[in-house]
Design an enzyme around this catalytic site. Structure first.
Site, PDB file in Angstrom:
ATOM      1  N   LYS A  79      -4.829   3.590 -12.143  1.00 54.73           N
ATOM      2  CA  LYS A  79      -4.166   3.329 -10.859  1.00 54.73           C
ATOM      3  C   LYS A  79      -2.831   2.633 -11.099  1.00 54.73           C
ATOM      4  O   LYS A  79      -2.728   1.779 -11.988  1.00 54.73           O
ATOM      5  CB  LYS A  79      -5.091   2.458  -9.998  1.00 54.73           C
ATOM      6  CG  LYS A  79      -4.602   2.230  -8.574  1.00 54.73           C
ATOM      7  CD  LYS A  79      -5.632   1.430  -7.782  1.00 54.73           C
ATOM      8  CE  LYS A  79      -5.204   1.177  -6.351  1.00 54.73           C
ATOM      9  NZ  LYS A  79      -6.261   0.469  -5.572  1.00 54.73           N
ATOM     10  N   SER A 154      -7.543   2.479  -1.251  1.00 53.41           N
ATOM     11  CA  SER A 154      -6.217   2.755  -1.747  1.00 53.41           C
ATOM     12  C   SER A 154      -6.193   3.502  -3.082  1.00 53.41           C
ATOM     13  O   SER A 154      -5.176   4.074  -3.448  1.00 53.41           O
ATOM     14  CB  SER A 154      -5.434   1.449  -1.897  1.00 53.41           C
ATOM     15  OG  SER A 154      -6.068   0.601  -2.836  1.00 53.41           O
ATOM     16  N   SER A 178     -11.432  -0.272  -1.878  1.00 56.39           N
ATOM     17  CA  SER A 178     -10.507   0.738  -2.409  1.00 56.39           C
ATOM     18  C   SER A 178     -10.974   1.539  -3.616  1.00 56.39           C
ATOM     19  O   SER A 178     -10.302   2.497  -4.004  1.00 56.39           O
ATOM     20  CB  SER A 178      -9.173   0.084  -2.746  1.00 56.39           C
ATOM     21  OG  SER A 178      -8.423  -0.057  -1.568  1.00 56.39           O
TER      22      SER A 178
HETATM   23  N1  GLN Z   1      -8.476  -0.642   3.030  1.00 55.14           N
HETATM   24  C1  GLN Z   1      -8.513  -2.043   2.797  1.00 55.14           C
HETATM   25  C2  GLN Z   1      -7.145  -2.622   3.054  1.00 55.14           C
HETATM   26  O1  GLN Z   1      -6.339  -1.913   3.535  1.00 55.14           O
HETATM   27  C3  GLN Z   1      -8.952  -2.323   1.398  1.00 55.14           C
HETATM   28  C4  GLN Z   1      -7.903  -2.032   0.398  1.00 55.14           C
HETATM   29  C5  GLN Z   1      -8.330  -2.338  -0.992  1.00 55.14           C
HETATM   30  O2  GLN Z   1      -9.505  -2.462  -1.305  1.00 55.14           O
HETATM   31  N2  GLN Z   1      -7.351  -2.500  -1.847  1.00 55.14           N
HETATM   32  O3  GLN Z   1      -6.875  -3.753   2.799  1.00 55.14           O
END
Ligand code: GLN
Length: 485
Positions: A79, A154, A178
């Site tokens: 990532k 994400s 994410s």
């Molecule tokens: N979707 C969640 C957010 O927008 C979690 C994102 C994540 O785990 N990095 O914060």
């Protein structure tokens, strides 16, 4: 062997290791199969921000010369918020578009030591803020199962790359879901380790008390293997814990007879799509048939988790992102005077969602509001953690859906941040409590979209989480389905 490359890219990490060691497959063949798959598909999927072909080829020489290592010759994707020395690391943000880290993250350092080959850096929501990769500063990734749908986020690029056979495994990061949510949307396995299990050194910070790096793979065994490599204490991260790392791969085989499994009432609520609920209920039946004792439990503070998370995560983000000022890293928009330069750099470099979060977090932390928001959120966080501790006095693992719906359409939720935030309703409590959880494929909706089962465990008990996941996977085989690409 003709036609072989087409099949090589579907090899799992564990299978590939065996073939590489026996000399039946060469690292160069495996790497070329992955690179060809990327060339063939990534124009449509767009999983990668950077494909590191040249770097991979020079790395190939290195591993051929040095030999050895648990992951010798295994191509993986990382990532793009995990720093790789000499390889651009952008967080899918314009503010870091040209940033080349001068150092290596601990997790990738450990992978390097075991002989892996980096093939590329994957797309994500900018600074990991989002659930669809639509917040990427560059482009949106497509879901390999249905190209007009999001891959989740994400870590959407990592999940899509693994699901479409471009790489056998990848690393993601999980602050509120994410890793698990994109894994569920793309029909692959995603594991968020216990907070402190894996070093965050070299992970670009979003919300430091929640962030954790973990594997995304096509099988539970491969996830166990990657976790084994990246886990363990790191003097460079004071929140990483000094506990010995068990052999996760050795923990898989034992059956789950008599294991106590909890089903929290609060996760089977209105808003849970019946098309997701059905496969999850079936999965619970399978786990009962495997000899586990299934009982209903309560996690009463669950309804407050999303609100709590969006105070804590945005507060920490507002502080962590203060460093992007045009001086220390990445983009600088030249202007008259220092303050003007700061403001124009941040105005131009950050996307809408990142700005929204910085503003929310700054507000929650400001004098006069701190008590009402941030401190209150910390107190509720403790209650959520206590819910899990009490539940784990009665059960060994907890089963829930990973997400309330299957993958949604690109564009469907982007105008409505609250709708987007609610997609993480089942994954967020786990980060607030700091405990481990995995998402494994457990079936499909009638439209053919993957559904994920979440298995949550006690702090530092990834072994049991992985064992339940593995026993379930062996019994059902959902992970063997491939998207119609
Ligand atoms: N979707 C969640 C957010 O927008 C979690 C994102 C994540 O785990 N990095 O914060």
């Amino acid at each position: 062997m003709e036609g072989r490359q087409e099949e090589l890219y579907w090899l799992g990490i564990t299978e590939a290791i065996t073939l590489l060691r026996r000399g039946e497959v060469k690292p160069s063949e495996l790497l070329e199969a992955c690179l060809q798959r990327i060339r063939a598909l990534d124009g449509r999927i767009r999983a990668f921000v950077t494909v590191t072909e040249e770097y991979a080829l020079s790395r190939l020489e290195e591993i051929n010369r040095d030999g050895g290592g648990l992951l010798w010759g295994i191509p993986l994707a990382i990532k793009d918020n995990i720093c790789t020395r000499g390889v651009r690391t952008t967080c899918s943000s314009k503010i870091l578009e040209g940033f080349v880290p001068p150092y290596e993250s601990t997790v990738t350092e450990r992978l390097l030591k075991e002989g892996y080959i980096l093939v590329g850096k994957t797309n994500m929501d900018e600074f990991a803020m989002g659930s669809s990769t639509e917040n990427s500063g560059f482009f949106t990734t497509a879901n390999p199962w249905s190209l007009d749908r999001v891959p989740g986020g994400s870590s959407g690029g990592s999940a899509a790359a693994v699901a479409s056979g471009m790489v056998p495994g990848a690393l993601g990061s999980d602050t509120g879901g994410s890793i698990r949510q994109p894994a569920a949307f793309c029909g692959v396995v995603g594991l968020k380790p216990t907070y402190g299990r894996v070093s965050r050194f070299g992970l670009v910070a979003f919300a430091s008390s929640l962030d954790q790096i973990g594997p995304i793979t096509r099988s539970v065994k491969d996830a166990a293997l990657l976790l084994e490599v990246i886990s363990g204490h790191d003097p460079m991260d004071s929140t990483s814990v000094e506990l010995t790392v068990p052999s996760y791969t050795n923990a898989l085989d034992r059956d789950i007879k008599g294991l106590k499994v909890g089903i929290p009432k609060e996760y089977f609520i209105e808003g849970l799509d019946p098309q997701v609920e059905r496969p999850v209920r079936d999965a619970i039946d399978v786990i009962r048939d495997l000899g586990a004792e299934v009982k209903e439990i309560n996690l009463p503070h669950t309804p407050y988790a999303v609100a709590t998370y969006y105070i804590i995560a945005t507060s920490e983000a507002s502080s962590n992102l203060a460093r992007y000022d045009g001086v220390k890293y990445g983009l600088r928009v030249p202007s008259s005077g220092l303050l003007q330069m700061y403001m124009e750099t941040r105005a131009k470099g950050f996307g809408q969602e990142v700005k929204r979060r910085i503003m929310l977090g700054t507000f929650a932390l400001s004098a006069g509001y701190y008590e009402a928001y941030y401190r209150k959120a910390q107190q509720v966080r403790t209650l959520i953690k206590t819910d899990f501790e009490e539940a784990f006095n009665r059960v060994d693992v907890i089963l829930t859906p990973t997400t309330p719906t299957a993958a949604f359409r690109i564009g469907e939720k982007i105008e409505d941040p609250l709708q987007m935030y609610l997609n993480d309703i089942f994954t967020i409590p786990v980060n607030l409590a700091g405990i481990p959880a995995i998402s494994v494929p457990c079936g499909f909706t009638p439209e053919g979209l993957p559904v994920g089962l979440q298995i949550i465990g006690r702090a530092f008990d990834e072994e049991t989480v992985l064992r339940v996941a593995y026993q379930y996977e062996q019994k059902t085989g959902w992970h063997l389905r491939r998207p119609p690409l």
